[in-house]
Design a protein around this motif. Structure first.
Motif: not given
Length: 210
Positions: A45-72
């Motif tokens: 995302a940084m290399a391409a200056r892509s909003v879509a990739l940046a958004g998807f990267g943040l979505d991955s971060l939320i998915e990480i958070f969601a997985s941690v919540v579910v594991i908990w």
């Protein structure tokens, strides 16, 4: 008769333990995949200056958070903590939607143009396949466990796959045809789905308070 009842009880407990372990394995795989994806997509995302990739990267971060919540939740949470888990995931999605809308408006106002991203295309393609498989496993396991949080997180994983596909289209169009506007439009689609899922998870958590 008493021994038969005890055997059935022991069998049921064993099956539930196996299902819980399966659910945890699926979440750990999702967690590992999205940690790697957050790094890979973040650099792309940084290399391409892509909003879509940046958004998807943040979505991955939320998915990480969601997985941690579910594991908990699968390892210790019960009762009201299940509702808290659902509402926490919902709030994270709503925050993501707000961020993407603001970022997309900024790109259109400033006239930013994303560059091509072959690395982003490769990772997104793999992510679509992986997330659909993981989502199916979580849904089946969650239903057999009657676990609302795991079922809800399976929907998060499905959305992750759909968003990867949407972003893939936007990034590919920009890479192949030069249609730069396809990239931020894919970001808007992420924001829409994030808002829908965020509200749904939040309301599902609230409904348990009744």
């Amino acid at each position: 008769m008493e021994h038969q009842t005890e055997r059935r009880s022991a069998t049921g407990h064993s099956q539930r333990s196996q299902l819980l372990r399966r659910g945890l394995v699926l979440e750990y795989i999702t967690l590992g995949w999205n940690i790697a994806g957050f790094v890979i997509v973040g650099f792309a995302a940084m290399a391409a200056r892509s909003v879509a990739l940046a958004g998807f990267g943040l979505d991955s971060l939320i998915e990480i958070f969601a997985s941690v919540v579910v594991i908990w939740h699968l390892t210790s949470a019960r009762g009201n903590k299940e509702r808290l888990a659902l509402q926490t995931i919902g709030a994270a999605f709503i925050a993501l939607a707000v961020y993407i809308v603001v970022q997309t408006i900024f790109v259109f106002v400033t006239g930013g143009r994303p560059a091509r991203s072959p690395a982003g295309i490769a990772w997104l393609t793999a992510t679509v396949i992986a997330m659909l498989g993981l989502a199916r496993g979580k849904l089946v396991t969650g239903r057999r466990l009657h676990n609302a949080v795991l079922i809800a997180e399976s929907r998060v994983t499905v959305v992750d796959a759909y968003l990867a596909a949407a972003v893939l289209v936007g990034v590919a169009l920009n890479t192949v045809t030069g249609w730069w506007w396809a990239d931020p439009l894919a970001g808007i689609l992420i924001a829409y789905y994030a808002l829908v899922e965020g509200v749904a998870h939040w309301e599902e958590g609230r409904s348990g308070d009744a």
